[in-house]
Design an enzyme around this catalytic site. Structure first.
Site, short mmCIF file in Angstrom:
data_model
loop_
_atom_site.label_atom_id
_atom_site.label_comp_id
_atom_site.label_asym_id
_atom_site.label_seq_id
_atom_site.Cartn_x
_atom_site.Cartn_y
_atom_site.Cartn_z
N ASP A 28 -9.84 6.28 -0.96
CA ASP A 28 -8.91 6.12 -2.09
C ASP A 28 -9.69 6.40 -3.38
O ASP A 28 -10.79 5.91 -3.57
CB ASP A 28 -8.34 4.69 -2.09
CG ASP A 28 -7.13 4.56 -2.99
OD1 ASP A 28 -6.04 4.26 -2.48
OD2 ASP A 28 -7.27 4.79 -4.22
N ASN A 84 2.71 0.29 2.22
CA ASN A 84 3.79 0.02 1.27
C ASN A 84 5.02 0.89 1.54
O ASN A 84 4.90 2.03 2.01
CB ASN A 84 3.29 0.28 -0.15
CG ASN A 84 2.26 -0.74 -0.60
OD1 ASN A 84 2.44 -1.94 -0.36
ND2 ASN A 84 1.20 -0.30 -1.22
N GLU A 90 3.80 4.03 -4.13
CA GLU A 90 3.67 4.93 -5.28
C GLU A 90 3.69 6.39 -4.84
O GLU A 90 4.42 7.21 -5.40
CB GLU A 90 2.36 4.60 -6.01
CG GLU A 90 2.20 5.27 -7.35
CD GLU A 90 0.79 5.11 -7.87
OE1 GLU A 90 0.26 6.10 -8.42
OE2 GLU A 90 0.21 4.01 -7.72
N HIS A 95 1.32 6.26 4.23
CA HIS A 95 -0.14 6.07 4.25
C HIS A 95 -0.46 4.62 4.58
O HIS A 95 0.24 3.70 4.17
CB HIS A 95 -0.80 6.49 2.93
CG HIS A 95 -0.18 5.87 1.70
ND1 HIS A 95 1.01 6.31 1.17
CD2 HIS A 95 -0.59 4.85 0.92
CE1 HIS A 95 1.31 5.60 0.09
NE2 HIS A 95 0.36 4.68 -0.07
N HIS A 97 -3.31 1.80 4.07
CA HIS A 97 -4.53 1.42 3.34
C HIS A 97 -5.44 0.63 4.27
O HIS A 97 -4.98 -0.28 4.98
CB HIS A 97 -4.18 0.48 2.16
CG HIS A 97 -3.37 1.08 1.07
ND1 HIS A 97 -3.92 1.47 -0.14
CD2 HIS A 97 -2.04 1.34 0.96
CE1 HIS A 97 -2.97 1.94 -0.93
NE2 HIS A 97 -1.81 1.87 -0.29
#
Ligand code: AMP
Length: 126
Positions: A28, A84, A90, A95, A97
């Protein structure tokens, strides 16, 4: 095209930790902690409702590999997985994390320095 599709197509660079035909794992760019990694499917899926089970299995296998890699190369005390959806997401490309946890507060290193610690000669072998 979303930013992760651009990383997959090579239009935007990334610090890649693992890649095969189905998934890509990379650091990230704005990490919560040192070693914060994202795992994405190469095919575009929006979120958990959109992605198929076979690809999710591949993501999970890769998450295990990345967890092992981070645990062996960084001195972390635990690892959290976050994914998320909806307003919380966002970047509109599925994806996962992978976020290392450190008991002692760590200074955030440059992503390239973390990459140099993590990069593995045998990246293709899980
Ligand atoms: P989310 O809120 O779950 O959509 O998180 C998106 C994540 O993508 C954030 O942690 C960003 O720092 C990260 N991110 C955005 N652009 C890039 C990029 N070009 N390379 C690596 N990570 C990125």
């Amino acid at each position: 095209m979303d930013i992760f599709c651009k990383i997959i197509s090579g239009e935007i660079p990334a610090y890649k930790l693992y890649e095969d035909d189905i998934v890509l794992a990379f650091l990230d760019i704005n990490p919560q902690t040192n070693g914060h990694t994202l795992i994405i499917p190469k095919k575009h899926f929006l979120d958990i409702d959109d992605i198929d089970n076979e690809t999710l299995k591949k993501i999970t296998e890769t998450a295990r590999y990345i967890k092992k890699l981070i645990s062996s190369k960084l001195d972390c005390d635990g690892i959290t997985f976050v994914q998320n959806n909806g307003e919380c997401e966002e970047v509109k490309h599925y994806h996962l994390h992978v976020i290392p946890h450190y008991k002692e507060k760590q200074e955030l290193l440059d992503v390239i320095d973390v990459y140099n610690k993590l990069k593995d000669e045998n990246l293709k072998e899980k």
